[in-house]
Design an enzyme around this catalytic site. Structure first.
Site: not given
Length: 788
Positions: A415, A495
């Site tokens: 991220e 995720e």
């Protein structure tokens, strides 16, 4: 540099015809004991004569934050625990026999911004908290006398991660002693580029380091040993190493009829590397490795040894509840064994390299691993150091971990803000990191995990094209679109929400169809990693919760009722579970998008007598029949309901509710809940009845409240006190409930759903460890563990 190499392959039955003397100087000494610690930002304790007589005596691994007071002003990221600046000191003697040896110290992990001093001399600074580093002690050692080692750890900028990072020397420290000519740290690199059932090609690169002041001629001998220690083959080469330099020696060996490393059979070989000079063995070094092939296909997914496998993964942070980040090896081992039994076959190390011992366990238990270098790149605390340190930290991860067969991907980040840059800066940085990995370890592909954004700039700015394999966080709803636009892209869910799934292409619109089906029903998606598999400290939703409470296991590794779904789809063992939906349940709700319906795994609902309640039976069986006090509610097909979960409307009455699972009409699984009476006693059980007297071994003791019939009591929690006497100590006490405002130190806690966990560590003396648990309203219970 003169470089002459002669290769000699020795078959199984041949032995060397020459005898050798052994200069046994390779020492790898555990350096965890007899440290002193002081938390104080205003001192300089680096000098030899600093008075540390009143400091706290501690043992490594050590995390000072976890034992500190919990205060709301400390902030959610660190679980309301503080950082600070701490000093560690250790006095030690170097014997005369170490004269003319090379002595170094290896720190496996210090969080963070550490300065290390030996006898008042500054050895170096290491900012990153998750990579190992080594210093040469030789120039400043007092050989034959006392030495003073001091370590300053600066976590004053706390919190510095998005999750609980801990503070201090939280991993092992090793003192290393070698001959001046030796195999470098992490100096073997083993790959298996060609594998068949009949033969495996094993390539080996050995880095020989010469720290002496003269040129050395050495023989580099390598033997492959099987799991029983039997020699499979051997090869020998000769090389010259100039003074103060190092060389790489490349060799190729053949293993006939290899045993392949796999998830189901984690078979490991050992490479024994020996350096010989003038009939004297200078160094002997062993490396564990596995023979296995990995392949990724854009359409078919992941292949291990030619077998197509779906990855059933957990994202894991490294803390362990009351232990913080100072987690002993046996705690990790217990965790991984529980996950293996549950059905997990893959671990994503989020978002940092784990300990080397953790990877050893993954190798031996049969997990595949994504080894991740960073969370952010040029944001967060690391932005201050990224440009100067990223290469060193990447190199530390790759060199240390490259021989682990469990590792299948290198992750360069998670991220990162660069994924959304409209300029070329972000993509260029990704290419820089990717190419560095490829040049240093080309046997594995490179990935990164991308957060979801509505704009999805990462699909148009070249960022995803810079990755060999793309990890998408919470983006199942867009996978088909990604595949259509980039058909050659290899992808997975890095995720995943444990319960909800995205819907209609919008990030904040959710569908309660489990995202596992996006993996199971699409060949091109090779797996998923749940966020998070286990509850962890930090990244709290709100006070007083100290952490992330929506994992499938709590911090004690007690399996939650919500874990039944993934057990049903990840584990072939026939199973059925019962849970009761109760939105009034007193639990930490966590963050909504990651939450399940509030589920209780007990049958104590006297307030609902005469009312209809919802009962969930989750199963991988074809049919489930539900019974209440010998009355059947009929048999239903699991496939008629979403998420392998049949929802029953049951008029509540006390007694026993039972579910039976059937396959082909045959009962293959059962599960029941029984209404319990009042708590009548404590049950104390341990996962170990003997511990090694090494000062580091662990026993995990489960404490349960039960009624007179032995039924667990989950709705009447009690405060308990744990005492440990004899040859051990209470290392931690937890109950799985992250909503706590009392410190993690101490020996009193309230049970949670009728349970608690005590962690006991051995000392270095043989004898008995006596554990007693008391409660004001219940009889005391005791248990004895042998420390041998």
């Amino acid at each position: 540099m003169e470089y002459k190499q002669i290769k000699l392959l020795v078959c199984l039955f041949l032995l060397p015809l020459i005898s050798f003397s052994y200069n046994n100087s390779r020492i790898h000494e555990n350096f965890d004991f007899d440290w002193k610690f002081y938390l104080n930002a205003s001192i300089d304790a680096s000098s030899v004569d600093y008075d540390d007589s009143k400091w706290e005596k501690i043992q490594l691994p050590h995390d000072w934050s976890i034992k500190s007071p919990i205060k709301e002003e400390n902030g959610r990221a660190m679980g309301f625990l503080p950082g600070g600046i701490g000093w560690y000191r250790k006095s030690f003697t170097i014997p005369d026999t170490y004269n003319e040896k090379k002595v170094s110290i290896l720190f496996e992990g210090v969080y963070h911004q550490s300065d290390v001093y030996l006898n008042g001399k500054h050895l170096g600074f290491h900012p990153y908290g998750y990579t190992a580093f080594e210093y040469d002690l030789t120039p400043y050692l007092n050989v034959g006398g006392e030495n003073s080692l001091a370590v300053k750890v600066d976590h004053s900028g706390c919190p510095s991660s998005r999750w609980y990072s801990g503070s201090g020397i939280y991993r092992h420290v090793w003192l290393k002693v070698n001959n001046p000519v030796h195999i470098a740290t992490w100096g073997t690199y083993i790959t298996t580029p060609a594998i068949s059932h009949e033969n495996a090609e094993v390539k080996l690169e050995t880095t020989v380091k010469n720290s002496s002041n003269k040129k050395e001629n050495v023989e580099v001998q390598n033997r492959i040993l099987d799991a029983q220690g039997k020699e499979i083959c051997m090869i020998s080469s000769y090389t010259s190493v100039e003074k103060e330099t190092q060389v790489e020696v490349n060799q190729t060996m053949q293993v006939a009829n290899p045993r392949l490393w796999s998830i189901d059979e984690a078979y490991l070989y050992t490479m024994e590397t020996t350096l010989i000079s003038e009939h004297t063995i200078l160094d002997k070094y062993t490396t564990t490795f596995g023979i296995r092939s990995i392949q990724f296909d854009a359409n078919k997914g992941f292949f291990l040894n030619g077998e197509n496998i779906k990855l059933k993964g957990f994202c894991l942070h490294q803390d362990a509840g009351c232990l913080g980040t100072a987690v002993p090896d046996k705690s990790y081992l217990r965790r991984l064994k529980i996950l293996k039994e549950y059905g997990v076959n893959a671990i994503r190390c989020s978002h940092n390299p784990p300990s080397s011992e953790f990877l050893d366990m993954c190798d031996s238990l049969g997990f595949v691993v994504i080894d991740e270098a960073f969370d952010k790149w040029k944001s967060g605390y690391y932005s201050k150091y990224f440009d100067d340190w990223w290469q060193q930290d990447m190199n530390a991860m790759i060199k240390r971990d490259r021989n682990h067969p469990s590792i299948i991907l290198w992750s360069i980040g998670n991220e990162t803000s660069e994924q959304d840059k409209t300029s070329e800066e972000g993509t260029e940085r990704a290419v820089m990191l990717r190419d560095y990995v490829h040049s240093n370890e080309p046997s594995r592909l490179v990935t990164a995990a991308l957060r979801p954004t509505m704009e999805k700039r990462y699909t148009t700015n070249g960022f995803t094209d810079a990755l060999d394999v793309v990890g998408y966080n919470y983006q199942e709803q867009w996978l088909l679109d990604f595949k259509e636009k980039s058909p050659k892209q290899i992808m997975y869910i890095s995720e995943a929400y444990p319960y909800y799934r995205g819907r209609n292409g919008t990030y904040k619109d959710f569908n309660p169809i489990n995202p596992w089906y996006d993996v199971a029903n699409n060949d091109f998606v090779f797996g998923q990693f749940l966020w998070a598999g286990i509850d962890y400290l930090g990244e709290s939703t709100a006070w007083p919760s100290t952490g992330w409470a929506t994992g499938l296991f709590d911090v004690c590794m007690f399996e939650k009722p919500s874990a039944a779904f993934h057990r049903s789809v990840w584990n072939a063992e026939p199973m059925v579970r019962i849970a009761v939906e109760d939105q009034a349940l007193d639990i930490d709700p966590g963050k909504p998008h990651w939450s399940w319906p509030f589920l209780a795994a007990h049958w104590n609902f006297s307030e609902y007598v005469g009312h209809v309640i919802q009962v969930h039976t989750t199963s991988n069986c074809e049919n489930v029949e539900l019974w209440l006090n010998d009355k059947s509610f009929g048999r239903r097909n699991t496939s008629d309901y979403s998420n392998n979960t049949i929802v029953w409307n049951v008029p509540y009455q006390e007694g026993t509710i039972e579910a039976k699972g059937y396959i082909n009409g045959k009962e293959v699984a059962e599960y029941e809940l029984t209404t319990s009476g009042k708590a009548a006693k404590l049950i104390l059980s341990s996962d170990r009845d003997q511990l090694a007297a090494d000062g580091q071994d662990l026993a995990h003791l489960t404490i349960k409240l039960v009624d007179e019939q032995g039924n667990q009591v989950q709705d009447s929690d009690q405060v308990i006190t744990v005492e440990v006497l004899g040859n051990g100590k209470l290392l931690g006490l937890d109950n799985g409930d992250l909503r706590r405002i009392e410190s993690y130190k101490g020996n009193r806690i309230k049970t949670y759903f009728g349970k608690a966990l005590a962690i006991v560590q051995s000392d270095r003396q043989q004898g008995e460890i006596k554990i007693s648990v008391t409660c004001n309203v219940l009889p005391k219970t005791e248990l004895i563990i042998t420390n041998y």
